[in-house]
Design a protein around this motif. Structure first.
Motif, PDB file in Angstrom:
ATOM      1  N   LEU A 108      31.864 -43.046  -4.040  1.00 11.07           N
ATOM      2  CA  LEU A 108      30.866 -43.806  -4.671  1.00 11.07           C
ATOM      3  C   LEU A 108      29.672 -42.925  -4.576  1.00 11.07           C
ATOM      4  O   LEU A 108      28.643 -42.786  -5.566  1.00 11.07           O
ATOM      5  N   ALA A 109      29.182 -42.206  -3.491  1.00 12.48           N
ATOM      6  CA  ALA A 109      28.258 -41.277  -3.287  1.00 12.48           C
ATOM      7  C   ALA A 109      28.169 -40.253  -4.535  1.00 12.48           C
ATOM      8  O   ALA A 109      27.263 -39.784  -5.082  1.00 12.48           O
ATOM      9  N   GLU A 110      29.520 -39.572  -4.389  1.00 12.86           N
ATOM     10  CA  GLU A 110      29.571 -38.378  -5.502  1.00 12.86           C
ATOM     11  C   GLU A 110      29.526 -38.924  -6.931  1.00 12.86           C
ATOM     12  O   GLU A 110      29.013 -38.179  -7.650  1.00 12.86           O
ATOM     13  N   TYR A 111      29.954 -40.096  -7.075  1.00 17.93           N
ATOM     14  CA  TYR A 111      29.725 -40.606  -8.550  1.00 17.93           C
ATOM     15  C   TYR A 111      28.509 -40.810  -8.721  1.00 17.93           C
ATOM     16  O   TYR A 111      27.732 -40.493  -9.864  1.00 17.93           O
ATOM     17  N   ASN A 112      27.842 -41.472  -7.944  1.00 18.98           N
ATOM     18  CA  ASN A 112      26.287 -41.644  -8.277  1.00 18.98           C
ATOM     19  C   ASN A 112      25.612 -40.424  -8.092  1.00 18.98           C
ATOM     20  O   ASN A 112      24.541 -40.494  -8.944  1.00 18.98           O
ATOM     21  N   ASP A 113      25.762 -39.517  -7.476  1.00 18.26           N
ATOM     22  CA  ASP A 113      25.188 -38.275  -7.499  1.00 18.26           C
ATOM     23  C   ASP A 113      25.287 -37.559  -8.998  1.00 18.26           C
ATOM     24  O   ASP A 113      24.375 -36.826  -9.512  1.00 18.26           O
ATOM     25  N   SER A 114      26.357 -37.736  -9.331  1.00 20.77           N
ATOM     26  CA  SER A 114      26.995 -37.179 -10.675  1.00 20.77           C
ATOM     27  C   SER A 114      26.195 -37.743 -11.768  1.00 20.77           C
ATOM     28  O   SER A 114      25.458 -37.339 -12.718  1.00 20.77           O
ATOM     29  N   LEU A 115      26.144 -39.185 -11.673  1.00 22.82           N
ATOM     30  CA  LEU A 115      25.303 -40.014 -12.819  1.00 22.82           C
ATOM     31  C   LEU A 115      23.951 -39.665 -12.709  1.00 22.82           C
ATOM     32  O   LEU A 115      23.154 -39.543 -13.812  1.00 22.82           O
ATOM     33  N   ASP A 116      23.512 -39.443 -11.412  1.00 26.32           N
ATOM     34  CA  ASP A 116      21.940 -39.328 -11.312  1.00 26.32           C
ATOM     35  C   ASP A 116      21.488 -37.871 -11.967  1.00 26.32           C
ATOM     36  O   ASP A 116      20.614 -37.750 -12.895  1.00 26.32           O
ATOM     37  N   ALA A 117      22.293 -36.892 -11.823  1.00 25.63           N
ATOM     38  CA  ALA A 117      22.089 -35.649 -12.500  1.00 25.63           C
ATOM     39  C   ALA A 117      22.247 -35.711 -13.897  1.00 25.63           C
ATOM     40  O   ALA A 117      21.323 -34.897 -14.472  1.00 25.63           O
ATOM     41  N   CYS A 118      23.295 -36.168 -14.511  1.00 32.04           N
ATOM     42  CA  CYS A 118      23.323 -36.579 -15.820  1.00 32.04           C
ATOM     43  C   CYS A 118      22.041 -37.317 -16.514  1.00 32.04           C
ATOM     44  O   CYS A 118      21.492 -37.020 -17.518  1.00 32.04           O
ATOM     45  N   LEU A 119      21.841 -38.351 -15.862  1.00 33.58           N
ATOM     46  CA  LEU A 119      20.441 -39.013 -16.247  1.00 33.58           C
ATOM     47  C   LEU A 119      19.177 -38.444 -16.315  1.00 33.58           C
ATOM     48  O   LEU A 119      18.483 -38.297 -17.203  1.00 33.58           O
ATOM     49  N   ARG A 120      19.190 -37.688 -15.046  1.00 32.72           N
ATOM     50  CA  ARG A 120      17.807 -36.786 -14.918  1.00 32.72           C
ATOM     51  C   ARG A 120      17.953 -35.719 -16.072  1.00 32.72           C
ATOM     52  O   ARG A 120      16.749 -35.228 -16.744  1.00 32.72           O
ATOM     53  N   TYR A 121      18.968 -34.888 -16.342  1.00 33.23           N
ATOM     54  CA  TYR A 121      19.081 -33.911 -17.136  1.00 33.23           C
ATOM     55  C   TYR A 121      19.032 -34.468 -18.709  1.00 33.23           C
ATOM     56  O   TYR A 121      18.114 -33.686 -19.520  1.00 33.23           O
ATOM     57  N   ARG A 122      19.530 -35.435 -19.161  1.00 34.29           N
ATOM     58  CA  ARG A 122      19.690 -35.789 -20.420  1.00 34.29           C
ATOM     59  C   ARG A 122      18.520 -36.803 -20.819  1.00 34.29           C
ATOM     60  O   ARG A 122      18.068 -36.798 -21.994  1.00 34.29           O
ATOM     61  N   TYR A 123      18.001 -37.723 -20.122  1.00 32.58           N
ATOM     62  CA  TYR A 123      17.131 -38.808 -20.318  1.00 32.58           C
ATOM     63  C   TYR A 123      15.882 -38.670 -19.480  1.00 32.58           C
ATOM     64  O   TYR A 123      15.007 -39.520 -19.641  1.00 32.58           O
ATOM     65  N   GLY A 124      15.883 -38.020 -18.406  1.00 35.75           N
ATOM     66  CA  GLY A 124      14.678 -37.787 -17.573  1.00 35.75           C
ATOM     67  C   GLY A 124      14.412 -39.254 -16.798  1.00 35.75           C
ATOM     68  O   GLY A 124      13.159 -39.381 -16.499  1.00 35.75           O
ATOM     69  N   MET A 125      15.418 -39.883 -16.482  1.00 35.82           N
ATOM     70  CA  MET A 125      15.054 -40.869 -15.617  1.00 35.82           C
ATOM     71  C   MET A 125      16.097 -40.802 -14.605  1.00 35.82           C
ATOM     72  O   MET A 125      17.222 -40.043 -14.476  1.00 35.82           O
ATOM     73  N   THR A 126      15.731 -41.593 -13.226  1.00 34.64           N
ATOM     74  CA  THR A 126      16.461 -41.602 -12.221  1.00 34.64           C
ATOM     75  C   THR A 126      17.693 -42.910 -12.014  1.00 34.64           C
ATOM     76  O   THR A 126      17.643 -43.498 -13.023  1.00 34.64           O
ATOM     77  N   LEU A 127      18.534 -42.564 -11.198  1.00 35.44           N
ATOM     78  CA  LEU A 127      19.717 -43.564 -11.163  1.00 35.44           C
ATOM     79  C   LEU A 127      19.019 -44.869 -10.982  1.00 35.44           C
ATOM     80  O   LEU A 127      19.501 -45.800 -11.407  1.00 35.44           O
ATOM     81  N   LYS A 128      17.997 -45.025 -10.017  1.00 36.86           N
ATOM     82  CA  LYS A 128      17.508 -46.210  -9.708  1.00 36.86           C
ATOM     83  C   LYS A 128      16.878 -46.952 -10.897  1.00 36.86           C
ATOM     84  O   LYS A 128      16.964 -48.228 -11.131  1.00 36.86           O
ATOM     85  N   VAL A 129      16.295 -46.150 -11.658  1.00 32.63           N
ATOM     86  CA  VAL A 129      15.527 -46.883 -12.793  1.00 32.63           C
ATOM     87  C   VAL A 129      16.878 -47.223 -13.864  1.00 32.63           C
ATOM     88  O   VAL A 129      16.600 -48.570 -14.307  1.00 32.63           O
ATOM     89  N   PHE A 130      17.858 -46.655 -14.101  1.00 34.20           N
ATOM     90  CA  PHE A 130      18.907 -46.957 -14.756  1.00 34.20           C
ATOM     91  C   PHE A 130      19.418 -48.342 -14.199  1.00 34.20           C
ATOM     92  O   PHE A 130      19.967 -49.188 -14.920  1.00 34.20           O
ATOM     93  N   LYS A 131      19.874 -48.136 -12.980  1.00 28.55           N
ATOM     94  CA  LYS A 131      20.114 -49.255 -12.406  1.00 28.55           C
ATOM     95  C   LYS A 131      19.645 -50.767 -12.613  1.00 28.55           C
ATOM     96  O   LYS A 131      20.142 -51.675 -12.776  1.00 28.55           O
ATOM     97  N   VAL A 132      18.268 -50.682 -12.422  1.00 29.78           N
ATOM     98  CA  VAL A 132      17.432 -51.859 -12.703  1.00 29.78           C
ATOM     99  C   VAL A 132      17.482 -52.177 -14.170  1.00 29.78           C
ATOM    100  O   VAL A 132      17.570 -53.306 -14.439  1.00 29.78           O
ATOM    101  N   ILE A 133      17.498 -51.089 -15.198  1.00 32.15           N
ATOM    102  CA  ILE A 133      17.550 -51.515 -16.727  1.00 32.15           C
ATOM    103  C   ILE A 133      18.967 -52.135 -16.633  1.00 32.15           C
ATOM    104  O   ILE A 133      19.001 -53.262 -17.446  1.00 32.15           O
TER     105      ILE A 133
END
Length: 88
Positions: free
Chosen positions: A13-38
Protein backbone atom coordinates in the motif's frame (compact mmCIF):
# COMPACT_ATOMS: atom_id res chain seq x y z
CA UNK A 1 7.21 -23.39 7.76
CA UNK A 2 7.04 -22.21 4.19
CA UNK A 3 8.57 -18.89 3.34
CA UNK A 4 6.78 -16.38 1.19
CA UNK A 5 8.37 -13.96 -1.24
CA UNK A 6 5.41 -11.58 -1.23
CA UNK A 7 5.57 -8.15 0.34
CA UNK A 8 3.51 -7.32 3.41
CA UNK A 9 0.26 -5.51 2.65
CA UNK A 10 1.43 -2.37 4.46
CA UNK A 11 4.49 -2.16 2.22
CA UNK A 12 2.43 -2.77 -0.95
CA UNK A 13 0.00 0.00 0.00
CA UNK A 14 2.84 2.40 0.78
CA UNK A 15 4.46 1.71 -2.60
CA UNK A 16 1.13 2.11 -4.42
CA UNK A 17 0.41 5.41 -2.65
CA UNK A 18 3.93 6.68 -3.36
CA UNK A 19 3.52 5.83 -7.05
CA UNK A 20 0.11 7.48 -7.22
CA UNK A 21 1.42 10.56 -5.41
CA UNK A 22 4.30 10.87 -7.88
CA UNK A 23 1.92 10.58 -10.85
CA UNK A 24 -0.48 13.14 -9.40
CA UNK A 25 2.28 15.63 -8.63
CA UNK A 26 3.91 15.20 -12.05
CA UNK A 27 0.77 15.31 -14.22
CA UNK A 28 -1.70 17.42 -12.23
CA UNK A 29 0.27 19.30 -9.60
CA UNK A 30 -1.75 17.93 -6.69
CA UNK A 31 -0.84 15.80 -3.72
CA UNK A 32 -2.24 12.41 -2.85
CA UNK A 33 -4.09 13.87 0.15
CA UNK A 34 -5.91 16.42 -2.02
CA UNK A 35 -6.88 13.69 -4.49
CA UNK A 36 -8.15 11.42 -1.72
CA UNK A 37 -10.26 14.26 -0.25
CA UNK A 38 -11.76 15.08 -3.65
CA UNK A 39 -12.42 11.39 -4.26
CA UNK A 40 -14.12 10.88 -0.88
CA UNK A 41 -16.28 14.00 -1.22
CA UNK A 42 -17.34 13.02 -4.74
CA UNK A 43 -18.33 9.56 -3.59
CA UNK A 44 -20.20 10.88 -0.55
CA UNK A 45 -22.11 13.49 -2.54
CA UNK A 46 -22.95 10.91 -5.21
CA UNK A 47 -24.36 8.48 -2.68
CA UNK A 48 -26.31 11.25 -0.92
CA UNK A 49 -27.74 12.49 -4.23
CA UNK A 50 -28.88 8.98 -5.14
CA UNK A 51 -30.57 8.49 -1.80
CA UNK A 52 -32.22 11.91 -2.10
CA UNK A 53 -33.43 11.03 -5.60
CA UNK A 54 -35.01 7.83 -4.27
CA UNK A 55 -36.62 9.83 -1.47
CA UNK A 56 -38.10 12.13 -4.12
CA UNK A 57 -39.57 9.18 -6.03
CA UNK A 58 -36.89 8.08 -8.48
CA UNK A 59 -36.78 4.45 -9.54
CA UNK A 60 -34.56 2.67 -6.98
CA UNK A 61 -32.72 0.51 -9.53
CA UNK A 62 -31.87 3.54 -11.65
CA UNK A 63 -30.74 5.46 -8.59
CA UNK A 64 -28.59 2.54 -7.41
CA UNK A 65 -27.04 2.27 -10.87
CA UNK A 66 -26.18 5.97 -10.85
CA UNK A 67 -24.76 5.69 -7.33
CA UNK A 68 -22.57 2.78 -8.46
CA UNK A 69 -21.30 4.77 -11.44
CA UNK A 70 -20.58 7.86 -9.34
CA UNK A 71 -18.79 5.87 -6.65
CA UNK A 72 -16.72 3.77 -9.07
CA UNK A 73 -15.75 6.75 -11.26
CA UNK A 74 -12.99 8.08 -8.99
CA UNK A 75 -11.73 4.52 -8.48
CA UNK A 76 -11.38 4.07 -12.24
CA UNK A 77 -9.71 7.47 -12.54
CA UNK A 78 -7.22 6.52 -9.83
CA UNK A 79 -6.42 3.29 -11.67
CA UNK A 80 -5.87 5.14 -14.95
CA UNK A 81 -3.68 7.81 -13.34
CA UNK A 82 -1.47 5.25 -11.60
CA UNK A 83 -1.15 2.74 -14.42
CA UNK A 84 -0.73 5.07 -17.38
CA UNK A 85 1.32 7.73 -15.62
CA UNK A 86 5.03 8.22 -15.78
CA UNK A 87 5.44 10.24 -12.62
CA UNK A 88 8.53 8.63 -11.11
Amino acid sequence: MATSNTKPLKQELAEYNDSLDACLRYRYGMTLKVFKVIKAVTQLVGAAAGIYAMHQGADPMTAFALIAIIISGPEALEYLINHTGDGS
